[in-house]
Design a protein around this motif. Structure first.
Motif, short mmCIF file in Angstrom:
data_model
loop_
_atom_site.label_atom_id
_atom_site.label_comp_id
_atom_site.label_asym_id
_atom_site.label_seq_id
_atom_site.Cartn_x
_atom_site.Cartn_y
_atom_site.Cartn_z
N ILE A 273 0.70 5.92 -6.71
CA ILE A 273 -0.08 7.71 -7.14
C ILE A 273 0.08 9.00 -7.14
CG2 ILE A 273 -2.30 8.08 -5.92
CD1 ILE A 273 -3.03 5.78 -5.10
N LYS A 274 1.35 8.93 -5.84
CA LYS A 274 1.63 10.60 -6.44
C LYS A 274 2.32 11.31 -7.77
CE LYS A 274 5.02 13.17 -4.21
NZ LYS A 274 6.07 13.99 -2.42
N LEU A 275 2.97 9.75 -7.75
CA LEU A 275 3.71 10.09 -9.06
C LEU A 275 3.08 9.97 -10.17
CD1 LEU A 275 6.73 9.70 -10.67
CD2 LEU A 275 5.88 6.72 -10.97
N PHE A 276 2.22 9.59 -10.48
CA PHE A 276 1.31 9.75 -11.59
C PHE A 276 0.11 10.98 -11.14
CE2 PHE A 276 1.68 5.99 -12.69
CZ PHE A 276 1.57 5.50 -14.16
N LEU A 277 0.13 11.42 -10.16
CA LEU A 277 -1.17 12.87 -10.39
C LEU A 277 0.02 13.67 -10.12
CD1 LEU A 277 -2.88 12.04 -7.27
CD2 LEU A 277 -4.04 12.27 -9.55
N LYS A 278 1.64 14.20 -9.18
CA LYS A 278 2.00 14.56 -9.57
C LYS A 278 2.83 15.51 -10.36
CE LYS A 278 6.39 16.18 -8.00
NZ LYS A 278 8.01 16.36 -6.75
N ASN B 129 -8.11 3.49 2.94
CA ASN B 129 -7.88 5.14 2.40
C ASN B 129 -7.04 5.40 4.39
OD1 ASN B 129 -9.69 7.26 1.97
ND2 ASN B 129 -10.88 7.39 3.96
N LYS B 130 -7.51 4.76 5.24
CA LYS B 130 -6.38 5.27 6.33
C LYS B 130 -5.19 5.92 6.19
CE LYS B 130 -9.07 3.46 9.62
NZ LYS B 130 -9.87 2.63 10.73
N HIS B 131 -4.73 4.19 5.19
CA HIS B 131 -2.79 5.14 4.78
C HIS B 131 -3.24 6.25 4.31
CE1 HIS B 131 -1.74 1.10 6.59
NE2 HIS B 131 -2.59 0.01 6.18
N PHE B 132 -4.02 5.98 3.04
CA PHE B 132 -3.16 6.73 2.10
C PHE B 132 -3.64 8.44 2.26
CE2 PHE B 132 -5.33 3.93 -1.60
CZ PHE B 132 -4.15 3.48 -1.39
N LYS B 133 -5.00 8.47 3.41
CA LYS B 133 -4.84 9.77 4.37
C LYS B 133 -3.66 9.82 4.86
CE LYS B 133 -9.95 9.86 4.58
NZ LYS B 133 -10.98 10.49 5.35
N ALA B 134 -3.43 8.92 5.69
CA ALA B 134 -2.14 9.10 6.72
C ALA B 134 -0.33 9.61 5.50
CB ALA B 134 -1.80 7.93 7.24
N TYR B 135 -0.87 9.35 4.60
CA TYR B 135 0.41 9.43 3.48
C TYR B 135 0.37 10.66 2.50
CZ TYR B 135 0.77 4.00 4.11
OH TYR B 135 1.52 3.52 5.10
N LEU B 136 -0.84 10.79 1.53
CA LEU B 136 -1.50 11.35 0.67
C LEU B 136 -1.92 12.56 1.26
CD1 LEU B 136 -0.90 9.67 -1.71
CD2 LEU B 136 1.08 10.69 -1.00
N SER B 137 -2.32 12.86 2.17
CA SER B 137 -3.59 14.03 2.50
C SER B 137 -3.06 15.09 2.35
CB SER B 137 -4.38 13.38 4.06
OG SER B 137 -3.59 13.89 4.70
N ASN B 138 -1.92 15.98 2.64
CA ASN B 138 -1.81 17.26 2.29
C ASN B 138 -1.96 17.34 1.11
OD1 ASN B 138 -1.27 17.70 5.09
ND2 ASN B 138 1.02 16.58 4.97
N ASP B 139 -1.65 16.43 0.36
CA ASP B 139 -1.79 16.64 -0.85
C ASP B 139 -2.75 16.51 -2.18
OD1 ASP B 139 0.75 18.17 -1.54
OD2 ASP B 139 2.37 16.59 -1.72
N TYR B 140 -2.90 15.62 -1.14
CA TYR B 140 -4.35 14.63 -1.97
C TYR B 140 -5.76 13.95 -1.48
CZ TYR B 140 -0.52 14.77 -5.84
OH TYR B 140 0.75 15.27 -5.92
N LYS B 141 -6.52 14.86 -2.15
CA LYS B 141 -7.97 14.06 -1.07
C LYS B 141 -8.85 12.84 -1.20
CE LYS B 141 -12.77 15.24 -0.34
NZ LYS B 141 -12.67 15.07 1.50
N SER B 142 -8.76 11.47 -0.75
CA SER B 142 -9.32 10.13 -0.58
C SER B 142 -9.99 9.56 0.19
CB SER B 142 -7.90 9.01 0.27
OG SER B 142 -8.41 7.58 0.41
N VAL B 143 -10.87 9.37 -0.51
CA VAL B 143 -12.24 9.30 -0.09
C VAL B 143 -13.16 7.71 -0.31
CG1 VAL B 143 -13.24 11.43 -0.32
CG2 VAL B 143 -13.79 10.19 -1.97
N THR C 189 1.00 -0.92 0.19
CA THR C 189 -0.24 -0.23 -0.10
C THR C 189 0.92 1.33 -0.06
OG1 THR C 189 -1.46 -1.65 1.00
CG2 THR C 189 -1.35 1.32 1.15
N LEU C 190 1.85 1.43 1.07
CA LEU C 190 2.89 2.67 1.03
C LEU C 190 3.72 2.26 -0.77
CD1 LEU C 190 4.63 4.57 2.10
CD2 LEU C 190 6.16 3.27 2.97
N THR C 191 4.08 1.83 -1.24
CA THR C 191 4.16 1.22 -2.67
C THR C 191 3.30 2.35 -3.68
OG1 THR C 191 5.59 -0.59 -2.36
CG2 THR C 191 5.70 0.33 -4.56
N ALA C 192 2.29 1.34 -3.92
CA ALA C 192 1.39 2.58 -4.20
C ALA C 192 1.22 3.72 -3.91
CB ALA C 192 -0.15 1.65 -3.66
#
Length: 844
Positions: free
Chosen positions: A228-233, A254-268, A221-224
């Motif tokens: 995700i950041k690579l493609f979005l950024k 969803n909890k993992h994505f919020k912990a890793y990426l929430s400062n730049d991207y929204k996850s729902v 999930t961390l690798t994913a």
């Protein structure tokens, strides 16, 4: 000519269904233009000549326009008997002339979408809507930017805490470890960096599908998240769909994505944000929720997600779920912990229909094919052995423990019980491993399992109590019995320390079972710190489950795993084993600095894997076991010591009715039978829909559990006498339905049962998509061969044994039919079918 007209009708309908308009209406002006400058009326369109491809002015393409009337997309149409790809270069030239970026190639049955800026055409299952194409056009895809994006270990951390490197806690090396832990910073490991860079290289090579095969515990999930950041950024995608196959994994991801990426991207999570999911860049969903009533087609356009990631790919794209995955246009990434190599010793040519590994083999093959893996090599592979070698994972200590009873259940002869029934008749019954705790019950064997487990389980290095453990039972009923036995033994081992809370049943029928799994990870299941107040560890020491804690469950301080059941799925075996492979330092849970220094072996360096049914041997054939325990013979009803006892004297054998089938009522079906059958099917539908356990299990995607429950608790009961044969007859379909298909139809996961020919068409379309034959004129002959080989045992026998002379008198598929098939495809098609097509579904 008829094939050309049929293709035109299908293409017209696909366009209209997607919201394109031949004529102005209340929704707006016409946005379909026939080229070159072919202006016809609606009546003329309906009556258009059979050869729709050609007119006096040349070839007709569909030019699709945007809301301002400018060219947006070229649709190159071919007749049904032609491969759509034959029009590829013609469409490219025309699209460039019209300044169009997008092309659709279609023959009415098979369709390709082609973004001229991104690479190769790939198959779509429906046409995109006008709005989705317009939105997709805004994505200025530039693979070069993605390939050149620098990825270092702090790629995720720079989103979590952009200025971390200037903080005092980071600069001070003595404080750095605590600083990382307090801020929950996630640095990428070397192999995770390698995976992402392998994906970048694949993009550079023109790939748009990728597969990461990474062992459980390696942080998929961390690798994913980094992908995700690579493609979005880099602006190569606007929105990502992350697919899971279980409800608990949905919330976890969803909890993992919020912990890793929430400062730049929204996850729902989609089901919690049905009205405003478009505000998020990352949408998480179970496959099942999108399948219900074809929700993925009704609510989404193929271009709504330009990166789709499938977690546990071979499960979440299996069967009907693959339709969701294939529906969306864009990049595709699969994540799996199950290596295809795991079946390298399996000879697929033998006992195909009976070997339980056959389904897993097909799923894995299909997974590799779906993600475009050449020569069955994933984009990146990091195995359990790699993780152990690099110090990130640990191997188990396997305890191969077999009782006399289980040894005989595992033998070819099986466990034989002979006795005299109440009428004086001699009875002999044979049981095998699959029937343990289903038809064969042995209380003394279960007691022996539990005692052996507790006597040999690893102890917690801090408190010396039994280490945290998970036991996998056969069924919910079996789990309840094991839980009771374990609590009784624990009461004797540790007087007054436990109040029937040493072991806890964690199955879907238990209220708050999902919360129990979370509490177990967080070390507060039924309390905490039972032996040491300063040590945070769960009071409950053993969770007894069936399938809830197999996939994606993260609890690094697990020290013991118990396989109290036979396992036939390589995927399940690898997932269960993976629950124990994570490393852990038990001092992290201790809040006593003086005691920390006294702990001799604070780090987890192995875990116990108790195997009572030779599962390791079954999958690995020759396993170098670290420890082998020979168990004493339990009191069984088998042996040569004197006469065999009667049923009332057999302490370890409890037999539950073998004559159930004799009570099934068979009634002849007359002319009115169709209505009776429909009523029968509707009654069954009501029965399962009213069953809370079935409903919940279907929602969670636990199909093995659902099917096992229906077979045992719903079928062949004296009230309704439901069984699979009757349901198949009631469905009135021309092939053999599976119980899963029937349940999927009942719960709206599929709109209807597909006919045999519809399934054949789908399978052949997949074949064409994979091989893209240049011999387009021979495609009808290849299709005829494909269908005949799939549906006829006789044809398969003739082809496999090369008895071609028998075709001269065969009414289904003749020698002339075979000669029409290009020589190389006479070999390719049978081999493809053996690998990818399940023949059972096509039986009548």
């Amino acid at each position: 000519m008829a094939k050309e007209a049929a293709a035109r009708i299908k293409i017209n309908k696909l366009l209209e269904d997607a919201g394109w308009r031949f004529f102005a209406d209340e929704h707006g002006p016409a946005n379909i233009q026939l080229e070159p400058q072919v202006n016809i009326s609606k009546q003329e369109l309906d009556e258009f000549g059979e050869n729709f491809e050609k007119t006096s002015k040349g070839y007709i393409d569909f030019l699709l326009l945007n809301e301002k009337g400018f060219p947006l997309l070229v649709l190159e149409a071919k007749s049904e008997d032609k491969n759509p790809l034959v029009g590829k270069e013609q469409a490219r030239r025309y699209a460039r002339d019209q300044n169009c970026r997008f092309v659709i190639l279609s023959n009415g049955n098979l369709h390709y979408f082609w973004d001229l800026e991104r690479g190769n055409p790939y198959i779509i299952t429906t046409f995109p809507t006008p709005d989705s194409v317009t939105g997709y056009q805004k994505v200025s895809s530039d693979p070069v930017v993605l390939v050149n994006e620098g990825i270092e270990t702090d790629y995720i951390v720079l989103t979590q805490h952009p200025r971390y490197s200037s903080d005092a806690g980071w600069k001070n090396e003595e404080e750095r470890s605590r600083y990382i832990q307090e801020n929950k910073l996630r640095f990428l490991r070397p192999y995770q960096l390698q995976a992402i860079r392998a994906l970048q290289q694949a993009v550079k090579n023109g790939k748009d599908r990728f597969l990461f095969e990474m062992a459980t515990g390696t942080g998929k999930t961390l690798t994913a998240a980094a992908v995700i950041k690579l493609f979005l950024k880099t602006g190569n995608v606007q929105r990502v769909l992350f697919l899971v196959d279980r409800l608990e994994l949905e919330d976890q991801a969803n909890k993992h994505f919020k912990a890793y990426l929430s400062n730049d991207y929204k996850s729902v999570i989609y089901k919690e944000n049905r009205d405003d999911w478009r505000r998020a860049e990352i949408v998480v969903s179970t496959v099942q929720s999108l399948l219900v009533n074809n929700k993925y087609q009704n609510l989404f356009s193929p271009m709504d997600f330009d990166l789709v990631i499938s977690d546990e790919a071979h499960r979440s794209i299996g069967g009907n779920a693959r339709a969701v995955f294939d529906y969306f246009i864009g990049y595709k990434l699969g994540l799996t912990a199950t290596p295809r190599d795991y079946l390298k010793k399996y000879d697929g040519s033998k006992n195909r229909s009976k070997d339980p590994r056959e389904l897993e083999r097909r799923l894995m093959l299909d997974t590799y094919r779906t993600f475009g893996c050449e020569n069955s090599q994933p984009t990146y592979r990091y195995s359990l052995l790699d993780g152990v070698r690099d110090g990130f994972l640990i191997n188990p200590t396997v305890i191969d423990a077999r009782t006399e009873v289980t040894t005989e259940l595992l033998s070819q002869e099986g466990f034989i019980v002979s006795f005299t029934d109440v009428t004086g008749e001699d009875i002999e019954e044979t049981f095998r491993q699959r029937e343990f705790e289903k038809r064969f019950f042995s209380p003394s064997t279960n007691m022996l399992f539990c005692k052996t487990f507790l006597d040999n389980a690893l102890r917690d290095p801090v408190s010396s109590e039994i280490g945290k453990s998970i036991i996998f039972a056969v069924s919910q009923h079996h789990a309840a019995k094991l839980t009771q036995i374990l609590n009784e033994i624990a009461d004797r081992m540790y007087p007054c320390k436990y109040q029937s809370d040493f072991a806890v049943q964690v199955t879907s029928q238990i209220p708050d079972a999902q919360q129990f799994t979370i509490n177990f990870t967080n070390n507060n299941l039924l309390g905490s710190g039972n032996f040491l107040e300063t040590y945070k560890t769960s009071k409950a020491r053993v969770c007894v489950t069936v399938g809830m804690m197999t996939t994606g469950y993260d609890c690094p301080d697990i020290l013991n795993l118990g396989l109290f059941r036979p396992i036939f799925s390589p995927t399940d075996f690898i997932q269960i084993k993976g629950r124990g492979t994570r490393r852990h330092d038990f001092r992290e849970q201790l809040f006593d600095d003086e005691l920390k220094e006294k702990i001799l072996n604070p780090e987890k360096i192995t875990f116990m894997l108790f195997d009572f049914f030779a599962n390791c041997e079954y999958f690995e054939e020759k396993y170098d076991y670290d420890k082998v325990i020979k168990l004493p013979r339990g009191k069984s009803g088998k042996g040569g010591e004197g006469p065999r006892p009667g049923p009332e004297e057999i302490e370890t054998y409890e037999h539950l009715g073998t004559d159930i089938l004799a009570t099934v009522r068979e009634e002849p079906v007359g002319p009115e039978g169709m209505r009776i059958d429909r009523m029968f099917f509707e009654q069954f539908e009501d029965t399962v829909r009213e069953n809370d356990f079935i409903v919940q299990s279907v929602e969670e995607g636990k199909w093995d559990q659902v099917i096992d429950y229906v077979n045992k608790e719903v079928f062949d009961k004296p009230e309704e006498y439901y069984n699979l044969d009757k349901l198949r007859k009631a469905a009135a379909i021309d092939r053999r339905l599976t119980l899963r298909e029937i349940l999927e139809k009942i719960f709206g996961l599929i709109p209807r049962f597909k006919s045999k020919d519809e399934l054949l068409e789908e399978e052949f379309s997949k074949f064409i998509a994979d091989y893209k034959p240049e011999e387009v004129n021979a495609i009808p002959a290849m299709k005829h061969f494909f269908k005949a080989y799939v549906t006829s045992d006789q044809i398969r026998h003739i082809i496999n044994n090369k008895h071609y002379n028998e075709l001269y008198t065969n009414p289904v598929f003749s020698a002339r039919d075979l000669k029409a098939v290009p020589l190389k495809y006479r070999e390719i098609i049978p081999e493809y079918i053996k690998d990818y097509v399940s023949l059972n579904q096509f039986a009548a």
